[in-house]
Design an enzyme around this catalytic site. Structure first.
Site, PDB file in Angstrom:
ATOM      1  N   HIS A  47       0.841  -1.191   0.000  1.00 57.00           N
ATOM      2  CA  HIS A  47       0.000   0.000   0.000  1.00 57.00           C
ATOM      3  C   HIS A  47       0.873   1.237   0.000  1.00 57.00           C
ATOM      4  O   HIS A  47       2.049   1.210   0.364  1.00 57.00           O
ATOM      5  CB  HIS A  47      -0.966   0.007   1.200  1.00 57.00           C
ATOM      6  CG  HIS A  47      -0.313   0.233   2.531  1.00 57.00           C
ATOM      7  ND1 HIS A  47      -0.023   1.480   3.028  1.00 57.00           N
ATOM      8  CD2 HIS A  47       0.091  -0.649   3.491  1.00 57.00           C
ATOM      9  CE1 HIS A  47       0.523   1.369   4.226  1.00 57.00           C
ATOM     10  NE2 HIS A  47       0.622   0.087   4.525  1.00 57.00           N
ATOM     11  N   CYS A  62       3.915  -4.039   6.635  1.00 57.46           N
ATOM     12  CA  CYS A  62       3.457  -3.892   5.261  1.00 57.46           C
ATOM     13  C   CYS A  62       4.593  -3.490   4.324  1.00 57.46           C
ATOM     14  O   CYS A  62       5.656  -3.064   4.762  1.00 57.46           O
ATOM     15  CB  CYS A  62       2.348  -2.849   5.183  1.00 57.46           C
ATOM     16  SG  CYS A  62       0.758  -3.401   5.868  1.00 57.46           S
TER      17      CYS A  62
END
Length: 278
Positions: A233, A248
């Protein structure tokens, strides 16, 4: 308090003829103040999967602020405060940088080393260009070396289907189908020591364009989840930091937007290597 020190010029500071080598990266500071130096919006637990409405998917995440992804080197605090033109400090990646620049590899900063590193930093728009062999300079060199053939070392498995390759060591990611690179490579930021990006094979199981973190309640635009709460992301702050994400794979907004159009639900992800400092 460190930010304030970086912003204030030193007065009457005595120069040392031979500064010691720089310590661990944790002792370095951004050489240029960035107001978007915030923690990473990530997801602790796997998200609740649902099908977004057409109206929700029609909303494109906003672009990042101008300068959010600038290449800002981490330098010794004293160098930042004094705003030196050419540092005498030996950087944590001195040997690697010397080798990349085809200089004598002795792991010791010299005037000639500084000039060569500064020239590279100016060309690549790395600030401050003071010749310090820091993590951002070395990361940029690794990225440039990987652009032509990111899988030259054959660390990412070649398959007939799309594979999103996540190289934790070089902090780059790309997508390949067979031997053809169909996306990237692009720079990224993976997990820190306490929250590592998990290695091995994974699968894109949910895509959510306008996802919001359950940890920080901050946007995670173009989120593509591949393992529990870990996802590709975008972030709205710098990905060029010495501290990693909360697990992430963080990307610049433009890179995340392009990746969104490349990967599909069910595509495979392969993660390997080890981020520096973890």
């Amino acid at each position: 308090m460190i930010v304030a020190a970086v912003l204030l010029p030193a007065e009457g500071a005595a120069a040392e003829p031979s500064p010691p080598a720089a310590g661990p990266e944790a002792e370095l500071v951004p050489g240029v103040y960035q107001p978007w130096q915030i923690d990473t919006p990530d997801q602790v637990l796997a998200p609740k999967v649902y099908t977004p409405s057409a109206a929700e998917d029609a909303v494109e995440p906003a672009d990042a602020a101008v300068g959010a992804y600038d290449l800002v080197e981490y330098v010794p605090l004293r160098d930042a405060v004094e705003r030196v033109a050419c540092t005498k400090s030996t950087g944590p990646f001195q040997r690697q940088v010397e080798k990349w620049l085809k200089r004598k590899v002795d792991g010791k900063q010299s005037t000639a080393d500084c000039k060569a590193i500064r020239a590279f930093q100016k060309k690549q728009k790395i600030t401050p260009a003071i010749g310090f062999a820091g993590p951002v300079t070395w990361a940029r060199m690794q990225y440039l070396s990987a652009r032509k053939n990111p899988n030259a070392a054959k660390k990412c498995p070649v398959r007939s289907y799309r594979v999103a390759c996540v190289d934790l060591t070089r902090q780059i990611t790309w997508v390949q189908k067979g031997k053809k690179v169909v996306y990237g490579p692009v720079p990224m930021r993976s997990g820190r020591t306490a929250y590592p990006t998990r290695g091995g094979w994974h699968k894109i199981y949910w895509k959510h364009k306008n996802h919001v973190s359950t940890l920080y309640h901050q946007p995670m635009p173009y989120a593509q989840f591949f393992d529990g709460g870990q996802a590709f992301h975008a972030v709205y702050g710098s990905i060029f930091t010495t501290v990693g994400s909360m697990g992430c794979v963080n990307l610049r907004i433009g890179d995340a937007r392009k990746l969104w159009g490349v990967l599909k639900t069910g595509d495979r992800v392969f993660v390997w290597g080890r981020r520096s400092g973890t």
